[in-house]
Each structure stands twice: as C-alpha cells, then as structure tokens.
Design an enzyme around this catalytic site. Structure first.
Site, PDB file in Angstrom:
ATOM      1  N   HIS A 169       9.810 -13.525  32.217  1.00 43.38           N
ATOM      2  CA  HIS A 169       8.670 -13.632  33.397  1.00 43.38           C
ATOM      3  C   HIS A 169       7.516 -12.608  33.135  1.00 43.38           C
ATOM      4  CE1 HIS A 169      11.767 -11.324  35.288  1.00 43.38           C
ATOM      5  NE2 HIS A 169      10.605 -10.679  36.115  1.00 43.38           N
ATOM      6  N   HIS A 193       4.505 -10.937  35.583  1.00 47.74           N
ATOM      7  CA  HIS A 193       3.851 -10.902  37.149  1.00 47.74           C
ATOM      8  C   HIS A 193       2.225 -10.836  36.956  1.00 47.74           C
ATOM      9  CE1 HIS A 193       7.679  -9.039  38.640  1.00 47.74           C
ATOM     10  NE2 HIS A 193       7.863  -8.548  37.722  1.00 47.74           N
TER      11      HIS A 193
HETATM   12  P1  AMP Z   1      11.696  -8.065  37.615  1.00 46.96           P
HETATM   13  O1  AMP Z   1      12.284  -7.203  38.373  1.00 46.96           O
HETATM   14  O2  AMP Z   1      10.509  -7.782  36.631  1.00 46.96           O
HETATM   15  O3  AMP Z   1      12.928  -8.905  36.802  1.00 46.96           O
HETATM   16  O4  AMP Z   1      10.975  -9.330  38.510  1.00 46.96           O
HETATM   17  C1  AMP Z   1      11.628 -10.207  39.396  1.00 46.96           C
HETATM   18  C2  AMP Z   1      10.748 -10.868  40.549  1.00 46.96           C
HETATM   19  O5  AMP Z   1      11.215 -11.797  40.889  1.00 46.96           O
HETATM   20  C3  AMP Z   1      10.619  -9.926  41.449  1.00 46.96           C
HETATM   21  O6  AMP Z   1       9.298  -9.357  41.809  1.00 46.96           O
HETATM   22  C4  AMP Z   1      11.110 -10.445  42.891  1.00 46.96           C
HETATM   23  O7  AMP Z   1      10.468 -10.153  43.918  1.00 46.96           O
HETATM   24  C5  AMP Z   1      11.130 -11.778  42.368  1.00 46.96           C
HETATM   25  N1  AMP Z   1      12.049 -12.590  42.996  1.00 46.96           N
HETATM   26  C6  AMP Z   1      13.674 -12.801  43.037  1.00 46.96           C
HETATM   27  N2  AMP Z   1      13.893 -13.738  43.562  1.00 46.96           N
HETATM   28  C7  AMP Z   1      12.761 -14.617  43.700  1.00 46.96           C
HETATM   29  C8  AMP Z   1      12.814 -15.814  44.216  1.00 46.96           C
HETATM   30  N3  AMP Z   1      13.869 -16.560  44.752  1.00 46.96           N
HETATM   31  N4  AMP Z   1      11.576 -16.429  44.310  1.00 46.96           N
HETATM   32  C9  AMP Z   1      10.441 -15.768  43.838  1.00 46.96           C
HETATM   33  N5  AMP Z   1      10.501 -15.013  43.248  1.00 46.96           N
HETATM   34  C10 AMP Z   1      11.758 -14.106  43.373  1.00 46.96           C
END
Ligand code: AMP
Length: 144
Positions: A107, A109
């Site tokens: 993903h 951001h």
């Molecule tokens: P990363 O730490 O780069 O893997 O980013 C994962 C992101 O997913 C973090 O910014 C979390 O806040 C976000 N996240 C975790 N669970 C969910 C969810 N159910 N819906 C939307 N975002 C989420």
C-alpha cells in the site's frame, strides 16, 4: 515480519478487498482500491492498495503491473490535493516491519500536510470514526 515471507491471505487489507471488513472507500477499479486510513496521521490520510492479493510489499509487485498501480496512486494523490487543498503531500510506503510496515499487503500512504501542523504517529494514533472520515472521503471523491 521479514521482507521475505509468504503472503498472508488473512491480513486486514486482504479482508477489506474481499469485503469481509468495512472501509471508507474513496475509489475502486480493476487495479486498485483506495480508502481512508482509520488511524490517520493527518486529516485526509488515504491508502491505495493493489487488487493483486499476493504482493506483501513494493519488492513483490510484478514490474509490468507497477505502472497501472502507480497511476492510481497519482490519481488519488491529485484528488486528495484538489479536494482538501493541503500545503503539501507525503506519498510514502514501507517495506518490512523494521522499516515501519504493519500491514503486509502492498500500500501507498497519501498524507496531506498543512503548514504548522504536526504529523501524527505512524499506525499509532487514535482511531477515527466513520462519521469523521466519511465527509473527508466525500471531498476527495468529488475530485475524481
Ligand atoms: P503500514 O504501517 O505502512 O503497513 O500502514 C498500515 C496502515 O494501515 C496504517 O497507517 C494503519 O493506520 C492503517 N490501518 C490499519 N488497519 C486499518 C483498517 N482496518 N482500515 C484502514 N486503515 C487501517
């Protein structure tokens, strides 16, 4: 989690892709899904994930599929900018837990920034409600 491991089909983004858990959707097509981060580091923090459900990180993504995916990342970044009019935008991505990755489905951001406003903690701030996120998502969707 190391950089090299099998894709876990039960990771939270795989569940969102399969519709097993909800998200505040911004955009969807055959290549990518975009939705609001529920632990936003700033207002409008948006995620863009590929539909391909076996790339844990950037290194795993087949090169010939990156272009179409990155076009979606840029499309959403442009809509975030147009809809929310921040002073700047962070577009970022983490690979492996030591680098900060917490969800092991690729993903990007998109994090709007405003002058003088501090960035919230990565994956560690408070959870935003659907009532808070939905109107922000609507402003982004309006520019797509
Ligand atoms: P990363 O730490 O780069 O893997 O980013 C994962 C992101 O997913 C973090 O910014 C979390 O806040 C976000 N996240 C975790 N669970 C969910 C969810 N159910 N819906 C939307 N975002 C989420």
């Amino acid at each position: 989690m190391t950089l090299h491991a099998d894709y876990d089909p039960d990771n939270i983004f795989a569940k969102i892709l399969r519709g097993e858990i909800p998200c505040i959707k911004v955009y969807e097509d055959d290549v990518a899904l975009s939705f609001m981060d529920v632990f936003p580091q700033s207002e409008g923090h948006t995620l863009v994930i590929p539909k391909r459900a076996n790339a844990r990180n950037f290194l795993d993504m087949p090169g010939n599929e990156l272009g179409s995916y990155m076009q979606r990342v840029q499309k959403i970044a442009r809509a975030v900018e147009a809809g929310l009019q921040p002073d700047g935008l962070v577009v970022t991505q983490f690979n492996g837990a030591p680098a900060g990755q917490t969800v092991f489905h690729l993903h990007f951001h998109i994090i709007p920034r405003w002058e003088g406003e501090a960035l919230g903690r990565h994956a560690g701030g408070g959870m935003a409600s659907a009532e808070t996120l939905e109107p922000v998502a609507a402003r982004i969707r309006a520019k797509l």
